[in-house]
Motif scaffolding. Structure first.
Motif, PDB file in Angstrom:
ATOM      1  N   GLU A 162       0.804  -1.227   0.000  1.00 30.80           N
ATOM      2  CA  GLU A 162       0.000   0.000   0.000  1.00 30.80           C
ATOM      3  C   GLU A 162       0.836   1.275   0.000  1.00 30.80           C
ATOM      4  OE1 GLU A 162      -2.060  -3.279   2.341  1.00 30.80           O
ATOM      5  OE2 GLU A 162      -0.072  -2.348   2.350  1.00 30.80           O
ATOM      6  N   SER A 168      -0.237   0.506  -3.939  1.00 28.37           N
ATOM      7  CA  SER A 168      -1.534   0.150  -4.521  1.00 28.37           C
ATOM      8  C   SER A 168      -2.505   1.320  -4.569  1.00 28.37           C
ATOM      9  CB  SER A 168      -2.155  -1.010  -3.728  1.00 28.37           C
ATOM     10  OG  SER A 168      -2.294  -0.672  -2.355  1.00 28.37           O
ATOM     11  N   TYR A 169      -2.294   2.336  -3.716  1.00 25.19           N
ATOM     12  CA  TYR A 169      -3.171   3.516  -3.756  1.00 25.19           C
ATOM     13  C   TYR A 169      -2.614   4.604  -4.673  1.00 25.19           C
ATOM     14  CZ  TYR A 169      -5.764   1.619   0.206  1.00 25.19           C
ATOM     15  OH  TYR A 169      -6.537   0.830   1.015  1.00 25.19           O
ATOM     16  N   ASN A 171      -0.462   6.800  -3.938  1.00 25.30           N
ATOM     17  CA  ASN A 171      -0.577   8.005  -3.122  1.00 25.30           C
ATOM     18  C   ASN A 171       0.643   8.096  -2.209  1.00 25.30           C
ATOM     19  OD1 ASN A 171      -1.244   9.971  -1.196  1.00 25.30           O
ATOM     20  ND2 ASN A 171      -3.409   9.430  -1.189  1.00 25.30           N
ATOM     21  N   VAL A 174       0.264   7.743   1.738  1.00 27.28           N
ATOM     22  CA  VAL A 174      -0.134   6.498   2.396  1.00 27.28           C
ATOM     23  C   VAL A 174       1.094   5.766   2.909  1.00 27.28           C
ATOM     24  CG1 VAL A 174      -1.229   4.241   2.061  1.00 27.28           C
ATOM     25  CG2 VAL A 174      -2.253   6.298   1.055  1.00 27.28           C
ATOM     26  N   SER A 199      -2.752   7.578   6.326  1.00 24.60           N
ATOM     27  CA  SER A 199      -2.294   8.613   5.399  1.00 24.60           C
ATOM     28  C   SER A 199      -1.828   9.831   6.179  1.00 24.60           C
ATOM     29  CB  SER A 199      -3.423   9.019   4.448  1.00 24.60           C
ATOM     30  OG  SER A 199      -3.026  10.148   3.670  1.00 24.60           O
ATOM     31  N   ASP A 207      -7.644  12.104   2.479  1.00 24.13           N
ATOM     32  CA  ASP A 207      -7.524  10.737   1.969  1.00 24.13           C
ATOM     33  C   ASP A 207      -8.435   9.736   2.667  1.00 24.13           C
ATOM     34  OD1 ASP A 207      -5.632  11.524   0.136  1.00 24.13           O
ATOM     35  OD2 ASP A 207      -3.916  10.853   1.332  1.00 24.13           O
ATOM     36  N   ASP A 211     -11.458   7.653   0.917  1.00 19.02           N
ATOM     37  CA  ASP A 211     -11.319   6.205   0.749  1.00 19.02           C
ATOM     38  C   ASP A 211     -11.063   5.590   2.122  1.00 19.02           C
ATOM     39  OD1 ASP A 211     -10.725   3.584   0.142  1.00 19.02           O
ATOM     40  OD2 ASP A 211      -9.353   4.070  -1.507  1.00 19.02           O
ATOM     41  N   ILE A 214      -8.208   3.030   3.324  1.00 19.70           N
ATOM     42  CA  ILE A 214      -6.855   3.419   3.696  1.00 19.70           C
ATOM     43  C   ILE A 214      -6.646   3.253   5.205  1.00 19.70           C
ATOM     44  CG2 ILE A 214      -5.248   5.380   3.890  1.00 19.70           C
ATOM     45  CD1 ILE A 214      -6.374   6.422   1.252  1.00 19.70           C
TER      46      ILE A 214
END
Length: 221
Positions: A162, A168-169, A171, A174, A199, A207, A211, A214
């Motif tokens: 992640e 995987s995001y 971002n 994260v 996050s 964030d 979602d 997360i």
């Protein structure tokens, strides 16, 4: 046996250590032990009973650098007299002190929470996120013949998918942290490990609002 720390802290994310109470939940009743702030050690990263002692693991969090510390109490009552590991053979009385500030740094690069469990007879495993690099995605293990170390043979167990801009995001805010082995679900040949996902974007509407996945724990076996 689960351990929960109630505390107020300030570090690079904007909190300051002002006090802490270690609460342990054995099978029948919750125990509390108020710990001091000597040396800035946060006790309760992990708690395990081994032979005639309960070992309390802590972290000295200096921001970019984090160090593992160890205390113990005879039996299972955290209200008993704590002794702090000062190095050497843990079976010798001289390796323990009643003075918290005498506690030695056993290992660097640990997370604020981690786990230490007996993998097989005479072999202990420390599981932690690597904190030698900020917000690292590397979940690592160290091994020792005693519950006090030395913890050696650093081994990469898993890279959390992640984390970061290529995770995987997709971002960069994260990150993953505070990995533990779930001993009750694990065997000597198969480990169940959980870790947290979060996050750096903590703004309202940020964030974790957009979602919620997360801000959920994840696991690996």
């Amino acid at each position: 046996m689960g351990a929960h720390r109630h505390r107020r802290v300030r570090h690079r994310l904007g909190r300051q250590l002002a006090g802490q109470v270690l609460a342990v939940q054995p099978r029948h009743a919750e125990q509390h032990h108020r710990t001091s702030l000597v040396g800035g050690i946060e006790w309760g990263s992990w708690v395990r009973h081994d032979t005639s002692y309960t070992y309390i693991y802590g972290v000295e969090d200096l921001g970019a650098n984090k160090y593992l510390h160890i205390a113990r109490v005879s039996g299972t009552d955290l209200a008993g007299t704590w002794s702090y590991y000062v190095g050497g053979d843990p079976t010798l009385a001289a390796s323990w002190s009643s003075t918290e500030s005498a506690s030695v740094r056993v290992l660097d690069g640990v997370a604020n929470e981690y786990s230490v469990h007996k993998l097989t007879s005479g072999l202990y495993m420390l599981t932690t996120m690597d904190t030698t690099a900020a917000f690292s995605a590397q979940l690592e293990a160290y091994f020792s013949c005693t519950p006090t170390g030395p913890f050696v043979d650093e081994t990469l167990l898993y890279t959390t998918p992640e984390s970061g801009p290529y995770g995987s995001y997709g971002n960069g805010n994260v990150y993953t942290y505070n990995a533990h082995v779930h001993v009750e679900l694990s065997t000597s040949s198969k480990l169940v490990i959980s870790y947290n996902v979060n996050s750096l974007d903590a703004t309202v509407g940020g964030d974790v609002y957009r979602d919620v996945s997360i801000y959920r724990p994840a696991s690996s076996t």
